[in-house]
Every structure is written in C-alpha cells, then in structure tokens.
Design a protein around this motif. Structure first.
Motif, short mmCIF file in Angstrom:
data_model
loop_
_atom_site.label_atom_id
_atom_site.label_comp_id
_atom_site.label_asym_id
_atom_site.label_seq_id
_atom_site.Cartn_x
_atom_site.Cartn_y
_atom_site.Cartn_z
N GLN A 78 40.20 39.53 37.03
CA GLN A 78 40.48 39.71 38.15
C GLN A 78 40.22 41.78 38.85
O GLN A 78 40.02 41.93 39.45
N TYR A 135 37.44 43.23 37.70
CA TYR A 135 36.08 43.77 38.00
C TYR A 135 35.97 42.96 39.32
O TYR A 135 35.17 43.22 40.45
N VAL A 149 38.29 42.78 41.96
CA VAL A 149 39.67 44.05 42.63
C VAL A 149 38.68 45.21 42.71
O VAL A 149 38.33 45.50 43.87
N ARG A 150 37.27 44.90 42.12
CA ARG A 150 36.33 46.29 42.07
C ARG A 150 35.23 45.96 42.91
O ARG A 150 34.62 46.39 43.29
N GLY A 151 35.59 44.70 43.55
CA GLY A 151 34.46 44.28 44.76
C GLY A 151 33.29 43.84 43.52
O GLY A 151 31.77 43.34 44.52
N LEU A 152 33.64 42.78 42.25
CA LEU A 152 32.38 43.00 41.58
C LEU A 152 32.19 41.39 41.75
O LEU A 152 33.48 40.79 41.92
N GLY A 153 31.44 40.98 41.70
CA GLY A 153 31.39 39.77 40.57
C GLY A 153 31.21 38.61 41.66
O GLY A 153 30.87 38.34 43.10
N PRO A 154 31.36 36.80 41.70
CA PRO A 154 30.70 35.48 42.31
C PRO A 154 32.06 35.81 43.02
O PRO A 154 31.65 35.43 44.04
N PHE A 155 32.99 36.38 43.41
CA PHE A 155 34.38 35.67 44.03
C PHE A 155 34.38 36.68 44.98
O PHE A 155 35.08 37.02 45.67
N LEU A 157 40.24 40.64 49.77
CA LEU A 157 40.56 41.02 48.45
C LEU A 157 40.92 40.33 48.00
O LEU A 157 41.09 39.10 46.96
#
Lengths: 216, 490
Positions: free
Chosen positions: B33, B35, B37-43, B49
């Motif tokens: 979560q 990552y 929230v920080r705008g990273l990752g596949p989601f 957001l």
C-alpha cells in the motif's frame, strides 16, 4: 472497579478505532467517506470477539468521532455510520469469531474458506448503512454511490482479512510461557522474512527495477 | 515481477507459524500500500489513487487468503501424515507386542509338546507293560448301580484275553455276563460288588471255569478303581492246582503205604520177638556167655525195630487218622503229660513249670502226642552235668491264633542242623547218648501242619532249646499256673 474496567476498555477501543480510521480517511475516495484501506474494521472485529458488547460502544464512539472530525458529514450521518460499524463488529464477532479465535488461528482449511466467504458478507452491513446515511443526509453525490459503496466494502473486507488474523495470532497464548521469548534462531528467521518480503516488494513495485522504464 | 511478493509471502507462510504468516501478510500489505500510495508499482500507473489502492487491496486480500489456505492445507496434510504415522507406529508396536506374545505362546507350545511326547512315551510304556504282563488284567464298569449283574468289560489286556480263552476277540465293551455267563452267582460277582462298595481288595482264591476254559482254575484279585469301576487281576493256576492235587494224592498214597507197611511189619516182628523169647527161655541155662549176649542183642534190635514201626505208625496216623476237632485246653493236656512223666522227672531231678496255656480247636489225642513229644524231648536232651528245667507257657496272638513254647536249658544244638530236625529218622545225637527213633519231631510237625499251624525251633549248643508252636482256632487262655514241680516237691 468493574465499571472502571469497562470504561477503560470502551475508551481504549474507541481510541484505537479513531486513530486507524483517521489513517484510513486520509486515503478516502475524493468527496466521500469511503476508504480503500480500513484496518479499523479488523480491530473492531477483534475487540468485539475479545471484549463483547462493550467493544461495540467503543467502535461506535471511535467511528462517529473520526467521521465527524475528518469529513463534512452531519452529526446524524456520523452517528449512523458509527452504529453501522458497531453492528458489523458484533455480527462479525458472532459469525467470524469462532473461525479465527482458536488456539491456532485459521489452521484448518475449512476455517480459511469460511472466513474468506463470510467476511465479505459481514462487511455488507457497514457499507450499506454508511452509504445510506451519507446519501440520505445529502452528503454524497448520487453519481458516486456505486464507487463509494464498492470502496467502502472492499476497504472493510481487506481490513478484516489482514488485521484480524494478525491480532488473533499475536494474542497472548498459554503456551507462550513455555517457549523461549526470543531465541537467536527465531530473531534471525524474523529478520530474514522481513528482508525477503521487502526485497520482493521492491523488485515487484519499486521504481528501480520497473520493467517499463528499463526498456522504454 | 509484480507477483514476486505473492510468491515470497507463500514461502514465508509455509515456513512460519500462524504468527509469522499473519505478520508477514500484514507487513506485505503495508509495504504494497505504501508503494501504491507513492504512485509506484503495477496498480498505480494511470489510475486515481483510490482505484489503485482498491486494486492493490484486492490483490492483497487474495494473496493473504491464498497463503492462509495453502498453509492450512499443508498443516492438515502434515497432521494427517503424523496421525497416519502415529497409527502406523502404534500398529507396529501392537504387531511387535503380538509377535512377542506369539513367540512366548510358541515356546510354551513347544514345551507342552515335548512334555506331551514324553507323557505319550510313558503312556505307551504303561500300555506295553499292561499288555505284556503275564497276568490277566481287566477293568469292569457297573452300568446300573441297582443291578449287581450289569458289569461291562471296559478293557482287557492281551494276557487276559488269552487266559479267558478269548484270544483275538477283544471283549472290551461286552457285558460280563454275555462274555462269560458262567460267572452268574459266583464268588467273582460278589467280590466285584464288595470291592466296589467297600473300596478294598477282594481275593477269589480258586475260581473254576466251566464254560470259557472248561476245568480252568483261576486265582482272581478284584480291586477298586473308583466307582463305578473295578479292576481285576487273574492268573491261571490250573497247573498249580493239578500239581497240588497230585502231590496230595501221592502223599496220601505214601501215608497209606507207610501205615500198611508198618502195620503188616508188626506181625512178623512180634513173631520174631516171641520166638527169641522162647529160645532164651528154653536154652537160657545151657547157653554160653557169648550166645546169651547174641540173644540179648537180638532182643534189643527187635525192640528197636518195634519202636521204629510204632513211630512210623504214629506218623502215618497223624496224617490220616484224626478225631473230630474240639476245644482242647492245652494247659490240662500238658499237666496230664507231665503227670505221666512224673517218674522220669523225679528220677532225673528235673523241674517242670507250666504257666498259662491257650485253649485251641483241635484233635485232643494229637495235641497230647504233640506236648508229650516236646516235653519228653526237653527232659531227654539234658546236660550231663546238671538237671534240666523245662518251662511250658503260651499266649494269645491276634486274629484267633495262639502259640505256646516248650523251653529247656538242656544240651541244645547248632542251628545249622535245624532243617534236619523235623525230618523222619533224622537224629542229631547218637543213640548211645540219647536213645530214640528220630520220629518224635517229625510227628510233631505233621500234627501242627494238620492243624494249620507252624512249629519253629531256637537253640544253641549248651544253652538249651525252645520249640514254639503257633496254632489257629484259639479263642481263650487258661491263665492258671498248672504245674510247678518245684513247688509240688517242696
């Protein structure tokens, strides 16, 4: 003495719920009180299982206060939301409690399957009550209702699925006194676990190794 | 790559307990979560957001549930395996225990088998002994306690079968009266009943068979084997009985011959004696010394021969001629004998003492002869240096027998001659020392034997002789002291 103990547990539950709710509300769907992350629902369930009805009062207070402080919803809407959360905690305690409150949490596959099926059903309570309260007090744009409902529901479900087993598993057990509190081996395995998970998350989510940027 | 955390969580979940698993899931959720929230990752890419967080939440929920489910399944499999193993080891334990029990049972069975084999050998030996024994053995069972004729033959050994004239036909299982109807109303049936009822051995001395073995004589002994069984041991005594009968006949003939011979010898002897006397009367003054001596010797020889013939006659009479038996007071008889001998007693200065004597059933004249011979012998065989003392006394033995003894302190003899003592014409001393024919003790023995008694002697040279006579049919004692020559003379 008994009354004092009850007051203390009610306040403790209210405080815990309030803090977690504020964390969740910080990530709420824009213009609504629906949050995709809601660990407070898990804490409420555990409190209801362990303490019983007193916990419901704490949940009611915590939820109502958190919504009142963090959103623009009316006092009535906040109270109804709190009541919905409390009712969900009580029903959850009745339905899910026997599955997770055992000596070895969710050790049987049957319990895991029931837990994963029943949790989404239990979480319908808070989602319906909360969205209805916001809608009827005109605090929610009708166009946003489906998205708000879904967010609310999924937040509650994931909150319970992640938090409740964690808290039950770490509840003090009679057998704890027999084993060593923290052996070097266990500490090492805990550190290894944390490192492994962090590494996997960094590899899967971290910006450094994102596939798309490495090969544009 | 985005599924890497899922794999890691699975691995962690499978390795750790519920605490580690839930903590790992929570930690993973927090990191994912964060990552997102920080705008990273596949989601996160290209979405709001909230949407990103919703997606990641669903992802986390599925991940956590899958991990928990897998872990539970594995734990159950472990538990099931452990249960199976526990059961298996319990089973093995039980099997090994049963093996041990089986082994123990096997050992005891072998021991029992060896013992049984030994018992079997012994039983076979006993069977062989019973079969090969030269006496007949049979076991009878009384079928019906109320019917004393309902004896059934249970078993009969080989010797018994051949003795009973049933060689080759096993009489086991037959009724006794069917096998040998002749035993009806015989001593044998009565003996069987007595042995069964009174639980002691009963003897049938002479059972004469008329049908199975015509003319066969059997000596039978019946012994109890515990009701309703009795055992029978029997022997064929036909040959013995025949020999006995022949002996008795021969003895009778011999006695008859002796009687006739001695009786017939008396007449010529008396004539010879009479003619010798006549010769002495007629020629008495005219004969020289030597001729007179010859004539006197002839007379003494004729007298001796007369005595011998008298003795033989007495011996023969003792065996053949007898008066009917009646109670004889041996004390009175002895007193009479001593009275007759009083002249001899006073001449030789002897002392005779008659104490208590039994009363016996017998021939009075033979009893008198017996005592006369014994007391006469005691007076006759005295020591030269001093007068003899004779003591006659008796006592009662058990079961109707009595005995008396005639004891002297005379010359005595060596016991190695004791066997010759009772034979006719046998003498231990020369006629010159002690006159007599040697018939006296033979007659005594004959008389005692005829009365079913026995006579024995105990002696030592120079220390006197004691004759002891034991007789049946003795019911009472005459306890009077009947004669004491010492007191009589004083």
């Amino acid at each position: 003495m008994q009354r004092l103990r009850i007051c203390a547990s009610v306040l403790a539950v209210a405080a815990a719920y309030y803090v977690l709710a504020r964390v969740g509300l910080a990530l709420s769907l824009a213009g609504t009180a629906s949050c995709p992350i809601w660990p407070a629902s898990g804490v409420a369930l555990v409190a209801a299982v362990v303490l019983g009805r007193e916990a419901a009062l704490g949940v009611f207070l915590g939820a109502a206060l958190a919504n009142a402080h963090a959103t623009s919803a009316s006092i009535l809407a906040c109270a109804v939301i709190g009541a919905g959360s409390a009712a969900q905690a009580l029903v959850g305690a009745r339905v899910l409690g026997p599955l997770v409150a055992g000596e070895d949490t969710l050790a049987r596959s049957r319990d895991v399957i029931r837990f994963s099926v029943l949790t989404p059903l239990v979480c319908l309570i808070s989602a319906w009550v909360g969205i209805a309260a916001l809608t009827f007090t005109n605090a929610l744009d009708p166009a946003l209702i489906p998205r708000a409902w879904l967010t609310w529901w999924i937040g509650d479900v994931v909150g319970i699925l992640i938090t409740a087993p964690l808290l039950f598993a770490w509840r003090p057990r009679p057998s704890d006194e027999l084993g060593e509190p923290l052996s070097p081996g266990r500490a090492l395995s805990a550190l290894t676990t944390v490192a492994l998970l962090y590494a996997s998350v960094r590899l899967g989510f971290g910006e450094t190794f994102r596939l798309g940027t490495s090969y544009p | 790559m985005s599924f890497l955390p899922f794999t890691a969580l699975l691995w962690v979940t499978l390795l750790l307990d519920s605490r580690g698993a839930t903590a790992g899931a929570a930690l993973l959720a927090a990191m994912v979560q964060w990552y997102t929230v920080r705008g990273l990752g596949p989601f996160a890419g290209g979405r709001g957001l909230t949407d990103a967080l919703l997606l990641s939440s669903v992802y986390l929920a599925l991940t956590a549930l899958t991990a928990l489910l897998l872990r539970a399944l594995l734990a159950e499999r472990h538990a099931a395996l452990a249960a199976v193993r526990a059961e298996q080891s319990a089973l093995e334990h039980r099997v090994s225990e049963q093996d041990e029990d089986l082994w123990t049972a096997n050992v005891s069975l072998r021991v029992a088998a060896v013992a049984r084999r030994q018992d079997g050998h012994r039983i076979q030996l006993y069977r062989q002994i019973v079969d090969e024994l030269p006496s007949g053995i049979a076991v009878l069972r009384l079928e019906n306690a109320g019917d004393p004729e309902s004896w059934r033959i249970v078993e009969m050994n080989h010797a018994g079968q051949s003795l009973a004239g049933a060689a080759g036909e096993n009489p086991a299982g037959k009724r006794l009266l069917d096998f040998a109807p002749e035993v009806r109303n015989t001593d044998l049936l009565r003996a069987c009943a007595e042995a069964l009822n009174q639980n002691h051995d009963v003897e049938v001395v002479n059972f004469v068979s008329t049908e199975r073995v015509p003319g066969g004589h059997f000596s039978i002994k019946v012994f109890p084997l515990g009701a309703p069984l009795v055992g029978i041991v029997f022997e064929d005594v036909t040959a013995r009985r025949e020999a006995e009968a022949a002996l008795a006949r021969s003895n009778a003939e011999l006695t008859q011959f002796a009687y006739v011979a001695s009786h017939d010898l008396q007449a010529p002897l008396r004539k010879a004696s009479a003619f010798a006397d006549q010769l002495k009367l007629r020629l008495g003054s005219r004969l020289d010394e030597t001729s007179l001596d010859f004539l006197q010797r002839l007379g003494r020889s004729l007298d001796g021969m007369q005595a011998l013939i008298d003795g033989l006659l007495q011996l023969a009479r003792a065996a053949t001629q007898a008066q009917p038996a009646r109670d004889v007071d041996l004390g009175s008889v002895a007193a009479g004998v001593v009275g007759d001998l009083e002249d001899l007693i006073s001449r030789s200065d002897a002392r005779v003492r008659i104490e208590a004597m039994p009363v016996v059933l017998g021939d009075p004249s033979q009893m008198r002869q017996l005592l006369q011979n014994l007391i006469g012998n005691a007076l006759k065989f005295k020591r030269r240096d001093r007068p003899v003392t004779v003591r006659v006394r008796g006592r009662l033995l058990g079961d109707g027998r009595g005995e008396f003894s005639v004891a002297d302190d005379g010359a005595g003899f060596d016991m190695k001659f004791a066997s010759r003592l009772f034979q006719p014409f046998q003498r231990l001393h020369s006629v010159k020392d002690y006159p007599g024919t040697g018939m006296g003790l033979a007659i005594c023995q004959k008389i005692v034997e005829r009365h079913g008694g026995s006579i024995s002697v105990d002696s030592a040279p120079g220390r006197g002789t004691t004759f002891t006579v034991s007789l049946p049919g003795c019911r009472s004692m005459n306890t009077e002291e009947l004669w004491n020559s010492a007191s009589a003379s004083s």
